[in-house]
Design an enzyme around this catalytic site. Structure first.
Site, PDB file in Angstrom:
ATOM      1  N   TYR A   1       4.800   7.723  17.192  1.00 43.69           N
ATOM      2  CA  TYR A   1       3.701   6.839  16.808  1.00 43.69           C
ATOM      3  C   TYR A   1       2.386   7.607  16.746  1.00 43.69           C
ATOM      4  O   TYR A   1       1.671   7.563  15.739  1.00 43.69           O
ATOM      5  CB  TYR A   1       3.589   5.674  17.789  1.00 43.69           C
ATOM      6  CG  TYR A   1       2.327   4.863  17.611  1.00 43.69           C
ATOM      7  CD1 TYR A   1       2.131   4.075  16.480  1.00 43.69           C
ATOM      8  CD2 TYR A   1       1.319   4.890  18.580  1.00 43.69           C
ATOM      9  CE1 TYR A   1       0.964   3.350  16.312  1.00 43.69           C
ATOM     10  CE2 TYR A   1       0.152   4.157  18.419  1.00 43.69           C
ATOM     11  CZ  TYR A   1      -0.021   3.396  17.282  1.00 43.69           C
ATOM     12  OH  TYR A   1      -1.174   2.679  17.118  1.00 43.69           O
TER      13      TYR A   1
ATOM     14  N   THR B   1       2.971  -0.177  14.342  1.00 44.70           N
ATOM     15  CA  THR B   1       2.419  -0.117  15.690  1.00 44.70           C
ATOM     16  C   THR B   1       3.452  -0.229  16.811  1.00 44.70           C
ATOM     17  O   THR B   1       3.080  -0.276  17.978  1.00 44.70           O
ATOM     18  CB  THR B   1       1.376  -1.238  15.886  1.00 44.70           C
ATOM     19  OG1 THR B   1       2.000  -2.511  15.634  1.00 44.70           O
ATOM     20  CG2 THR B   1       0.197  -1.053  14.938  1.00 44.70           C
TER      21      THR B   1
ATOM     22  N   ILE C   1       0.816  -1.221   0.000  1.00 46.89           N
ATOM     23  CA  ILE C   1       0.000   0.000   0.000  1.00 46.89           C
ATOM     24  C   ILE C   1       0.851   1.273   0.000  1.00 46.89           C
ATOM     25  O   ILE C   1       0.292   2.377  -0.021  1.00 46.89           O
ATOM     26  CB  ILE C   1      -0.992   0.019   1.184  1.00 46.89           C
ATOM     27  CG1 ILE C   1      -0.268  -0.062   2.523  1.00 46.89           C
ATOM     28  CG2 ILE C   1      -2.003  -1.104   1.036  1.00 46.89           C
ATOM     29  CD1 ILE C   1      -1.193   0.083   3.725  1.00 46.89           C
TER      30      ILE C   1
END
Length: 288
Positions: free
Chosen positions: A126, A63, A38
């Site tokens: 993050y 993550t 992607i």
């Protein structure tokens, strides 16, 4: 509908696979980086065009909260740039986009459950990269839903529940922080909610809408760990400690409870309490 699910090998992606395979009304295409990168706009466009995709569910993300502090390029590549690609292609082919975000977009300096209207203020890479992904959806998508969630766990991948189960079998005592408060979220419950939302997309108006989702209830990581040991019948004592006694590269939100009223009201869903969902996982999932 033809549905593209990205990040299918992650916690949420695996739960989406397990639940959506039972749906007869839709055709789902499950992809991870090996099937669809992607980060490459042309590959997404070819896939969406060839498969006549009506809805994209983006479960892919970077993550690793602590590692992101030194791996900025990859964090932003997956959490912002790739999301921008998905939003652009979804808009071009008039497809819906459902994108998963995080409670880390908030500072954690509060004492009331965070609503969708509260000001964001991420403190680490993050959280900042995930907020940038939200902004990309707002900028480029025509019709999209952003769902922020927190403390995700499942039988798949690496997560707090599986770590506690492993350590609880190896040790007689553990120390876990008690001054970080939030709500655990069983990925299967979130996946079920996403599928419920997909079933109502035809009535969904154009534009980008934001929702919060976690299980019901409030606890600290210490409370969470205690409940895991109790339900798993592990003879491991959990000791409460302060965050300053367990330093990490990234500061964790002290308070990340999410207000779920909007998503419950809009899609007419009920949400299980976190203890009920944890018990369900430990009692019924053969992988645990």
């Amino acid at each position: 509908m033809n549905i593209l699910i990205t990040g299918c090998n992650g916690q949420l992606g695996r739960e989406m696979q397990a639940l959506s395979r039972a749906m007869e009304a839709h055709t789902c295409f499950y992809t991870d980086v090996d099937e669809l990168d992607i980060c490459k706009l042309d590959l997404i466009e070819n896939f969406v065009q060839n498969k006549q995709i009506n809805c994209i569910v983006n479960c892919a993300a970077y993550t690793s909260v602590d590692k992101a502090e030194t791996d900025l390029a990859k964090a932003y590549l997956l959490n912002e740039f790739a999301v921008e690609n998905l939003a652009k292609v979804a808009a071009k082919y008039n497809a819906y986009l459902i994108h998963i975000s995080t409670d880390y977009v908030f500072s954690g300096e509060g004492f009331l459950p965070w609503t969708e209207e509260n000001k964001t203020c991420p403190v680490g890479v993050y959280g900042k990269s995930k907020l940038a992904g939200e902004d990309a959806v707002r900028k480029y998508a025509n019709k999209a839903i952003i769902i922020r969630t927190s403390w995700l766990y499942s039988a798949f991948g690496n997560n707090f529940v599986k770590t506690m189960l492993r350590l609880g079998k190896e040790k007689t005592e553990l120390s876990v922080v008690f001054d970080q408060v939030g709500t655990p979220t069983y990925a299967k419950d979130l996946a079920r909610t996403i599928l419920c939302i997909i079933g109502q997309l035809q009535a969904h108006s154009k534009g980008v809408e934001l929702y919060h989702y976690s299980n019901e209830g409030v606890c600290s990581w210490y409370d969470f760990a205690n409940e895991i040991m109790k339900l798993a019948k592990l003879n491991c004592k959990v000791k409460p400690i302060e965050s300053k006694d367990y330093p990490t590269p990234t500061k964790r939100p002290a308070y990340s409870v999410l207000n779920k009223n909007k998503i419950k009201r809009t899609f007419n869903i009920s949400i299980p309490h976190w203890t009920e969902s944890l018990q369900m996982l430990l009692q019924t999932d053969p992988l645990i």
